[in-house]
Design a protein around this motif. Sequence first.
Motif, short mmCIF file in Angstrom:
data_model
loop_
_atom_site.label_atom_id
_atom_site.label_comp_id
_atom_site.label_asym_id
_atom_site.label_seq_id
_atom_site.Cartn_x
_atom_site.Cartn_y
_atom_site.Cartn_z
N UNK A 6 -9.44 -21.23 -4.30
CA UNK A 6 -8.51 -20.35 -4.99
C UNK A 6 -7.32 -19.98 -4.11
N UNK A 7 -7.57 -19.83 -2.82
CA UNK A 7 -6.47 -19.49 -1.90
C UNK A 7 -5.48 -20.64 -1.78
N UNK A 8 -5.97 -21.87 -1.70
CA UNK A 8 -5.08 -23.04 -1.65
C UNK A 8 -4.31 -23.16 -2.96
N UNK A 9 -5.00 -22.95 -4.09
CA UNK A 9 -4.32 -22.99 -5.38
C UNK A 9 -3.25 -21.92 -5.47
N UNK A 61 -0.55 -17.67 -11.60
CA UNK A 61 -0.49 -16.87 -10.38
C UNK A 61 -1.33 -15.60 -10.53
N UNK A 62 -1.14 -14.89 -11.64
CA UNK A 62 -1.89 -13.64 -11.83
C UNK A 62 -3.38 -13.90 -12.05
N UNK A 63 -3.72 -14.96 -12.78
CA UNK A 63 -5.14 -15.30 -12.95
C UNK A 63 -5.79 -15.66 -11.62
N UNK A 64 -5.04 -16.38 -10.79
CA UNK A 64 -5.57 -16.74 -9.48
C UNK A 64 -5.73 -15.50 -8.59
N UNK A 65 -4.80 -14.57 -8.69
CA UNK A 65 -4.91 -13.33 -7.91
C UNK A 65 -6.12 -12.52 -8.35
N UNK A 66 -6.34 -12.43 -9.65
CA UNK A 66 -7.51 -11.71 -10.16
C UNK A 66 -8.79 -12.42 -9.74
N UNK A 67 -8.79 -13.75 -9.82
CA UNK A 67 -9.96 -14.52 -9.39
C UNK A 67 -10.26 -14.33 -7.91
N UNK A 72 -13.62 -12.35 -3.79
CA UNK A 72 -13.64 -11.66 -2.51
C UNK A 72 -14.58 -10.47 -2.51
N UNK A 73 -14.75 -9.82 -3.66
CA UNK A 73 -15.63 -8.65 -3.74
C UNK A 73 -17.07 -9.02 -4.06
N UNK A 74 -17.36 -10.27 -4.37
CA UNK A 74 -18.73 -10.66 -4.67
C UNK A 74 -19.62 -10.58 -3.44
#
Length: 140
Positions: A6-9, A61-67, A72-74
């Motif tokens: 997700x970070x690379x995306x 971009x926003x979907x990736x940020x939410x993901x 990260x919180x899992x």
Amino acid sequence: MLQTILLVAMILISVALAGVILLQRSEGGALGMGGGPSGFMTARGAGNLLTRTTWILSILFFLCAIGLTIVGNMDRASRSIVDADAVGELAAPPPTSSAPAADPAAATPAQPAAPSLQDLESSLSGASSAPAPAQPAPTE
């Protein structure tokens, strides 16, 4: 692993979004520079394509940020650090002596420094809540 993907995306989407925004025709007003018809993307169809691409990339971009936030919180602990159990785990382990404590007051667990999330949940649900901690007497 998923967080790395997700970070690379997110980085690729950010670079693509910046590029698409820079390719769009200026509407004028910024630093006195107008968007005249001398640009190579002047057709109305190209403008619609760039606008639609900008919308799609911004949604991604926003979907990736939410993901990234969710992934990260899992890995984080589900308990609060203020909980009595969590405080006990962070402190030094108790001695492993099998002899009972001589002082009965020392055998009782200490009152937590702050209310835990479980206390909050029980007070909100209307269940019997734990007694409020004693307030220290004011010193003068």
